[in-house]
Write an enzyme that holds these catalytic residues in place. Structure first.
Site, PDB file in Angstrom:
ATOM      1  N   CYS A  79     -39.130 -39.111  85.679  1.00 18.01           N
ATOM      2  CA  CYS A  79     -39.072 -38.430  84.382  1.00 18.01           C
ATOM      3  C   CYS A  79     -37.668 -37.840  84.120  1.00 18.01           C
ATOM      4  O   CYS A  79     -36.730 -38.599  83.886  1.00 18.01           O
ATOM      5  CB  CYS A  79     -40.172 -37.371  84.291  1.00 18.01           C
ATOM      6  SG  CYS A  79     -40.419 -36.807  82.611  1.00 18.01           S
ATOM      7  N   HIS A 167     -45.083 -40.292  85.511  1.00 14.14           N
ATOM      8  CA  HIS A 167     -45.315 -39.419  86.675  1.00 14.14           C
ATOM      9  C   HIS A 167     -46.262 -40.085  87.672  1.00 14.14           C
ATOM     10  O   HIS A 167     -47.486 -40.044  87.477  1.00 14.14           O
ATOM     11  CB  HIS A 167     -45.905 -38.083  86.218  1.00 14.14           C
ATOM     12  CG  HIS A 167     -44.916 -37.231  85.491  1.00 14.14           C
ATOM     13  ND1 HIS A 167     -44.078 -36.344  86.125  1.00 14.14           N
ATOM     14  CD2 HIS A 167     -44.594 -37.174  84.177  1.00 14.14           C
ATOM     15  CE1 HIS A 167     -43.306 -35.754  85.244  1.00 14.14           C
ATOM     16  NE2 HIS A 167     -43.578 -36.231  84.045  1.00 14.14           N
ATOM     17  N   GLU A 169     -47.044 -39.028  90.474  1.00 11.39           N
ATOM     18  CA  GLU A 169     -47.677 -38.011  91.320  1.00 11.39           C
ATOM     19  C   GLU A 169     -48.999 -37.496  90.767  1.00 11.39           C
ATOM     20  O   GLU A 169     -49.778 -36.883  91.479  1.00 11.39           O
ATOM     21  CB  GLU A 169     -46.717 -36.838  91.559  1.00 11.39           C
ATOM     22  CG  GLU A 169     -46.357 -35.988  90.341  1.00 11.39           C
ATOM     23  CD  GLU A 169     -45.202 -36.542  89.498  1.00 11.39           C
ATOM     24  OE1 GLU A 169     -44.953 -37.767  89.577  1.00 11.39           O
ATOM     25  OE2 GLU A 169     -44.572 -35.770  88.762  1.00 11.39           O
ATOM     26  N   SER A 221     -58.228 -12.648 109.727  1.00 10.01           N
ATOM     27  CA  SER A 221     -59.018 -12.153 108.600  1.00 10.01           C
ATOM     28  C   SER A 221     -60.388 -12.814 108.525  1.00 10.01           C
ATOM     29  O   SER A 221     -61.213 -12.418 107.720  1.00 10.01           O
ATOM     30  CB  SER A 221     -58.269 -12.446 107.306  1.00 10.01           C
ATOM     31  OG  SER A 221     -58.291 -13.846 107.062  1.00 10.01           O
ATOM     32  N   GLY A 222     -60.599 -13.843 109.331  1.00  5.46           N
ATOM     33  CA  GLY A 222     -61.829 -14.627 109.188  1.00  5.46           C
ATOM     34  C   GLY A 222     -61.605 -15.817 108.276  1.00  5.46           C
ATOM     35  O   GLY A 222     -62.451 -16.678 108.155  1.00  5.46           O
ATOM     36  N   VAL A 224     -59.300 -19.218 106.673  1.00  4.29           N
ATOM     37  CA  VAL A 224     -58.824 -20.469 107.261  1.00  4.29           C
ATOM     38  C   VAL A 224     -57.383 -20.337 107.784  1.00  4.29           C
ATOM     39  O   VAL A 224     -57.076 -20.731 108.914  1.00  4.29           O
ATOM     40  CB  VAL A 224     -58.889 -21.606 106.207  1.00  4.29           C
ATOM     41  CG1 VAL A 224     -58.319 -22.892 106.774  1.00  4.29           C
ATOM     42  CG2 VAL A 224     -60.319 -21.815 105.751  1.00  4.29           C
ATOM     43  N   ASP A 225     -56.498 -19.765 106.958  1.00  5.18           N
ATOM     44  CA  ASP A 225     -55.074 -19.774 107.315  1.00  5.18           C
ATOM     45  C   ASP A 225     -54.794 -18.991 108.607  1.00  5.18           C
ATOM     46  O   ASP A 225     -54.126 -19.498 109.510  1.00  5.18           O
ATOM     47  CB  ASP A 225     -54.223 -19.205 106.172  1.00  5.18           C
ATOM     48  CG  ASP A 225     -54.394 -19.996 104.885  1.00  5.18           C
ATOM     49  OD1 ASP A 225     -54.884 -21.141 104.967  1.00  5.18           O
ATOM     50  OD2 ASP A 225     -54.057 -19.475 103.818  1.00  5.18           O
ATOM     51  N   SER A 226     -55.293 -17.765 108.678  1.00  5.38           N
ATOM     52  CA  SER A 226     -54.982 -16.977 109.876  1.00  5.38           C
ATOM     53  C   SER A 226     -55.628 -17.605 111.107  1.00  5.38           C
ATOM     54  O   SER A 226     -55.050 -17.563 112.208  1.00  5.38           O
ATOM     55  CB  SER A 226     -55.392 -15.508 109.705  1.00  5.38           C
ATOM     56  OG  SER A 226     -56.781 -15.380 109.541  1.00  5.38           O
ATOM     57  N   THR A 227     -56.783 -18.233 110.933  1.00  9.09           N
ATOM     58  CA  THR A 227     -57.447 -18.852 112.087  1.00  9.09           C
ATOM     59  C   THR A 227     -56.641 -20.040 112.606  1.00  9.09           C
ATOM     60  O   THR A 227     -56.401 -20.170 113.813  1.00  9.09           O
ATOM     61  CB  THR A 227     -58.870 -19.327 111.702  1.00  9.09           C
ATOM     62  OG1 THR A 227     -59.570 -18.230 111.138  1.00  9.09           O
ATOM     63  CG2 THR A 227     -59.613 -19.863 112.900  1.00  9.09           C
TER      64      THR A 227
END
Ligand code: XMP
Length: 510
Positions: A79, A167, A169, A221-222, A224-227
């Site tokens: 583009c 595009h 994507e 924190s319980g 996904v990311d911190s785990t």
């Protein structure tokens, strides 16, 4: 070292999608603002120029320095990127006479181009531009058109430089992924080796190298990311990772004990800290949503600080920061503007914030975090959990918070969430929860008149929480859930279902 693609960003709303599509091909990609000095072209095997809200004809048009790129590395302009390659190299870009937004169909001028392998004549592509390329520089070759766009795709002869006006994507470009694969794999010869397993290996090695024998503290924190961050660190440094999981008293029913058990079962060095009483006492009498959030934020920092001081000689603080939080964005009004937040003001910082930061997930997207988690054997149920706000039930209890209200809401929420699981609806919903409303209403139970609380159930579908729509849950499910709540949760005599979209409503009620 895996092959990497550089995505030069000119501020398009779709730039992150380019990065994701490339990574879906198992090829690593990084986004950098077009005029950033923070990357080294020599680290990359191919380059993609993004779209932009700018016109190449405006004075503020982004003008990247391509001297180390064009003609030296495989290059794909998308583009604005295509218009840039035309306009600044001898072609002409002007405003277009027809609307060029949305669906269009490719008509090949050079069907045997490698870029089009596996793509059929007429393939649907998605356009989003107001300028159009009127003429190409003389050494350029037009390779495809659409009904309204003459120069929809072109290449530079003698170079591995390609450009497309549409595009690839966005999902509406049906063969967009194929086109990107043709460019990256067949033309640029990149290896498709960037898999979750490979991410785990390289990340664990670099964490080992960075941290050595030092200690790291991390707040779980319980979510996904911190785990996932914790499991990566655990693989790298084992017991030198000290996780802290704080119960603020505002989690879901039994969540503190069950998630803590799950963490221990994963072999993590984790300490559960039950600070519910402290949080609830600090929140006493407060009904303002923002003040409630501030109190919870402050008390969390105090608790975390006290706990991390108990661990001797900690050098690092680990965080579950993910890629969308750190991508520097190009501002639409001028040069790139850093959006990275800084907590660093002199003095007055809690001790743990003075530690060095380690962020194992800072280069990956949320869906990739889940894939990495899966490849490390993290329980699918944990990885598929709905998002839950940091202040927890505090912002779902409208008005002031008491222990009794928390108990009522935990019961209601548990019936709702367990019901979603039982009816196999949980994974169709992006986020769900219950709100305890600050009103009592009249009801009748047996022969007695009641005057009790009303709860609202909310279930939304969304991609990122920025916009959302309510989920059309089956009436039978709502009926069963409502009956269960009213029959089992003392203090509640009325259940309503929230049918507001975001915007104009928000997901949470506070
Ligand atoms: P809203 O209510 O703004 O929510 O539509 C969008 C998403 O953000 C979550 N949310 C929060 N998360 N601290 C958090 O960590 C907060 O104060 C907070 N407020 C809202 C919300 O649950 C939803 O996923």
């Amino acid at each position: 070292m895996q092959d990497k693609v550089l995505i030069l960003d000119f501020g398009s709303q779709f730039t992150q999608l380019i990065a994701r599509r490339v990574r879906e091909l198992n090829i690593y990609s990084e986004i950098h603002p077009y005029n950033s000095k923070k990357f080294n072209v020599a680290d990359f095997k191919a380059v993609i120029l993004s779209g932009s809200p700018h016109s190449v004809r405006s004075e503020s048009a982004p003008q990247p320095d391509l001297s180390e790129i064009k003609g030296k590395l495989p290059l794909l302009g998308v583009c604005y990127g295509a218009q840039y390659l035309a306009h600044f190299f001898g072609g002409e870009v002007g405003s277009s006479n027809t609307r060029e937004y949305g669906r269009a169909n490719l008509s090949f001028v050079a069907p045997s181009e490698t870029l089009f392998e596996g793509i059929s004549e007429g393939s649907q592509v998605w356009m989003s531009h107001s300028d159009t390329i009127l003429s190409l520089p003389s050494n350029y070759k037009k390779i495809a058109s659409t009904h309204d766009v003459e120069n929809a795709a072109f290449r530079i002869e003698g170079e591995e430089t390609y450009a497309i006006q549409f595009h690839p994507e966005v999902y509406h470009s049906t063969d967009g992924a194929q086109l990107l694969e043709n460019f990256l794999v067949k033309i640029a010869k990149l290896k498709q080796e960037w898999t979750p397993d490979c991410f785990v290996d390289t990340t664990v090695n670099s964490l080992k190298e960075k941290i050595g024998n030092d200690k790291v503290v991390l707040g779980l924190s319980g979510g996904v990311d911190s785990t996932v961050a914790a499991i990566l660190l655990d693989k790298a440094i084992g017991k030198n990772l000290h996780c802290i999981f704080v119960n603020n008293g505002l989690l879901r029913k039994n969540e503190f004990s069950s998630v803590l058990k799950q963490y221990e079962g994963m072999g993590l060095n984790v300490k559960g800290v039950d600070a519910s009483a402290r949080f609830l006492s600090e929140l006493k009498g407060e009904s303002d949503p923002e003040k409630k959030r501030k109190i919870i934020g402050r008390v969390f920092i105090e608790v975390f600080d006290d706990e991390s001081k108990l661990i001797k000689n900690v050098k690092f603080l680990a965080q579950g920061t993910i890629y969308p939080d750190v991508i520097e964005s190009v501002s639409v009004t001028g040069g790139p503007s850093a959006t990275i937040k800084s907590h660093h003001n002199v003095g007055g910082l809690p001790d743990f914030m003075k530690l060095k930061i380690v962020e194992p997930l800072r280069m990956i997207f949320k869906d990739e975090v889940r894939r990495v988690g899966k490849s490390m054997g993290i329980d699918a149920e944990l990885l598929g959990r709905h998002p839950f706000p940091g202040p927890g039930l505090a912002i779902r209890i409208l008005g002031d918070i008491t222990e009794e209200k928390v108990r009522i809401l935990q019961e209601v929420d548990a019936i709702f969430i367990n019901g979603l699981r039982k009816w196999n609806l949980y994974d169709d919903v992006w986020q769900a929860g219950a709100m305890l409303l600050p009103v009592n209403s009249v009801g009748v139970m047996g022969d007695e008149r009641t005057y009790e609380k009303c709860v609202a159930l909310r279930a939304v579908e969304s991609v990122d929480g920025m916009t959302a729509d309510w989920v059309d849950l089956p009436y039978k499910f709502l009926q069963e859930t409502s009956n269960k709540i009213i029959n089992n949760v003392k203090g509640v005599n009325r259940v309503v279902y929230d049918i507001s979209s975001k915007p104009p409503a928000t997901i949470e009620w506070e």
